[in-house]
Design a protein around this motif. Sequence first.
Motif, short mmCIF file in Angstrom:
data_model
loop_
_atom_site.label_atom_id
_atom_site.label_comp_id
_atom_site.label_asym_id
_atom_site.label_seq_id
_atom_site.Cartn_x
_atom_site.Cartn_y
_atom_site.Cartn_z
N LEU A 29 -14.82 -29.99 40.70
CA LEU A 29 -13.52 -29.52 40.23
C LEU A 29 -12.89 -28.61 41.28
O LEU A 29 -13.57 -27.77 41.86
CB LEU A 29 -13.65 -28.78 38.90
N LYS A 30 -11.60 -28.77 41.49
CA LYS A 30 -10.90 -27.97 42.48
C LYS A 30 -10.68 -26.54 42.02
O LYS A 30 -10.50 -25.63 42.83
CB LYS A 30 -9.55 -28.61 42.81
N LYS A 31 -10.66 -26.35 40.69
CA LYS A 31 -10.45 -25.02 40.13
C LYS A 31 -11.04 -24.99 38.74
O LYS A 31 -11.39 -26.03 38.16
CB LYS A 31 -8.96 -24.66 40.09
N GLU A 32 -11.16 -23.80 38.17
CA GLU A 32 -11.69 -23.66 36.82
C GLU A 32 -10.75 -24.31 35.81
O GLU A 32 -9.53 -24.17 35.89
CB GLU A 32 -11.86 -22.18 36.47
N HIS A 33 -11.36 -25.00 34.85
CA HIS A 33 -10.58 -25.64 33.79
C HIS A 33 -11.46 -25.77 32.56
O HIS A 33 -12.56 -26.31 32.65
CB HIS A 33 -10.10 -27.02 34.23
N ARG A 34 -10.96 -25.27 31.44
CA ARG A 34 -11.76 -25.34 30.20
C ARG A 34 -12.00 -26.79 29.80
O ARG A 34 -11.06 -27.59 29.74
CB ARG A 34 -11.04 -24.60 29.07
N ASN A 79 -14.69 -33.70 29.00
CA ASN A 79 -14.60 -32.94 27.76
C ASN A 79 -13.17 -32.52 27.43
O ASN A 79 -12.80 -32.39 26.26
CB ASN A 79 -15.50 -31.70 27.82
N ALA A 80 -12.36 -32.28 28.47
CA ALA A 80 -10.96 -31.93 28.22
C ALA A 80 -10.24 -33.09 27.54
O ALA A 80 -9.45 -32.90 26.62
CB ALA A 80 -10.27 -31.56 29.53
N MET A 81 -10.54 -34.31 28.01
CA MET A 81 -9.93 -35.49 27.39
C MET A 81 -10.50 -35.72 25.99
O MET A 81 -9.77 -36.03 25.04
CB MET A 81 -10.15 -36.71 28.28
N LEU A 82 -11.83 -35.56 25.86
CA LEU A 82 -12.47 -35.78 24.57
C LEU A 82 -11.98 -34.78 23.52
O LEU A 82 -11.75 -35.15 22.36
CB LEU A 82 -13.99 -35.65 24.73
N THR A 83 -11.79 -33.53 23.93
CA THR A 83 -11.33 -32.50 22.99
C THR A 83 -9.97 -32.86 22.40
O THR A 83 -9.71 -32.65 21.21
CB THR A 83 -11.26 -31.13 23.68
N VAL A 91 -19.25 -30.08 38.45
CA VAL A 91 -19.62 -28.94 39.29
C VAL A 91 -18.36 -28.10 39.46
O VAL A 91 -17.41 -28.52 40.13
CB VAL A 91 -20.17 -29.39 40.65
N MET A 92 -18.34 -26.93 38.80
CA MET A 92 -17.11 -26.14 38.75
C MET A 92 -17.38 -24.70 39.20
O MET A 92 -17.98 -23.91 38.48
CB MET A 92 -16.54 -26.13 37.33
N PRO A 93 -16.93 -24.34 40.40
CA PRO A 93 -17.06 -22.95 40.85
C PRO A 93 -15.98 -22.07 40.24
O PRO A 93 -15.00 -22.58 39.69
CB PRO A 93 -16.86 -23.08 42.36
N ASN A 134 -24.32 -24.31 31.85
CA ASN A 134 -23.94 -25.59 31.25
C ASN A 134 -22.91 -25.38 30.14
O ASN A 134 -22.73 -26.22 29.28
CB ASN A 134 -25.20 -26.29 30.70
N SER A 135 -22.21 -24.26 30.18
CA SER A 135 -21.22 -23.93 29.15
C SER A 135 -20.21 -25.05 28.97
O SER A 135 -19.77 -25.68 29.94
CB SER A 135 -20.49 -22.64 29.55
N SER A 136 -19.82 -25.30 27.72
CA SER A 136 -18.87 -26.37 27.42
C SER A 136 -17.42 -25.96 27.63
O SER A 136 -16.63 -26.72 28.20
CB SER A 136 -19.05 -26.84 25.97
N MET A 137 -17.06 -24.76 27.15
CA MET A 137 -15.66 -24.35 27.18
C MET A 137 -15.41 -23.04 27.90
O MET A 137 -14.28 -22.77 28.33
CB MET A 137 -15.13 -24.24 25.75
#
Length: 298
Positions: free
Chosen positions: A185-190, A195-199, A157-159, A121-124
């Motif tokens: 997610l199609k690919k990994e993204h921090r 959360n990317a938008m919120l950050t 859901v991010m592989p 459940n990592s955030s970043m």
Amino acid sequence: MKAEEIKKVLIIGAGLMGRQIALQCALFGVEVTLYGRSDISLARARRHLKRYAQYLSQGGYITSDRAAAALERLTFTTDPVAAAADVDLVSESVAENLDCKREVWALFGPLLPPRAILTTNSSMLLPSEFAEACGRPAHFLAWHFHQLCFIKNMVDVMPHPGTDPVCVAAVMEFSRRLNLQPIALKKEHRGYVFNAMLTSLLTAALELAVTDVATLQDIDQAWMTVMQTAHGPFGIMDGVGLDTVANILSFGVAVEPENALYPQALAWLQPKIEQGHLGQKTGQGFYSYARPSLARAK
């Protein structure tokens, strides 16, 4: 492993999100083991889970009978061997620290059944950064929740590039079993999607405050008035927890050392953190909260 075969879930980490994920699974008929490092942390988790279940039932989201039945499906342990026994899926919510996550997965990897699907459940942090630690990177991916996860029921859901697509499909379908709305997610993204938008919003607000453009109250008011929201960015940070915000900023320092905002914002936050003013969960952050115990239960 197929979604319908997931009968028992292990939650590693008895903090705020670990507790919420545990109850979410238990509410939908899944047996759940919650692992914590100390009896004190587990005792705290028991109390807060009861409050969280009560909050949902009093709010009309679930019946009191359903809440009671879900709490009965929860088992608590500090024993890694007992925790790992016969589980089908694992969700990890330990501190947002790469070394800590690698240590936890190195401990649990050899103890878990070969069939188990392993999630963080990592955030970043990206799953590829610590997937090897579990010993079965093909079974490893990110399954990321939002607070309060029963109400704000979207999950990412991010592989990573080496994740078995069968595991991704199983987690997507299992999420639907839990009345969650999964985003693949199609690919990994921090930071995933939301959360990317919120950050970006929170970083912009911190920059305005740190550089003394406006007071944090006025920054919040600007956002709340124009966007017609109940909370501004600093109110949101109180909900997230200022310690979590600091962890994310520390991560920013590591990956973008040229960005002067991250260390400046960390230094600006430090006095509050040292005083234990971490937001809603402690009753005091940028704002004061009359019922911190309920906030912690959430």
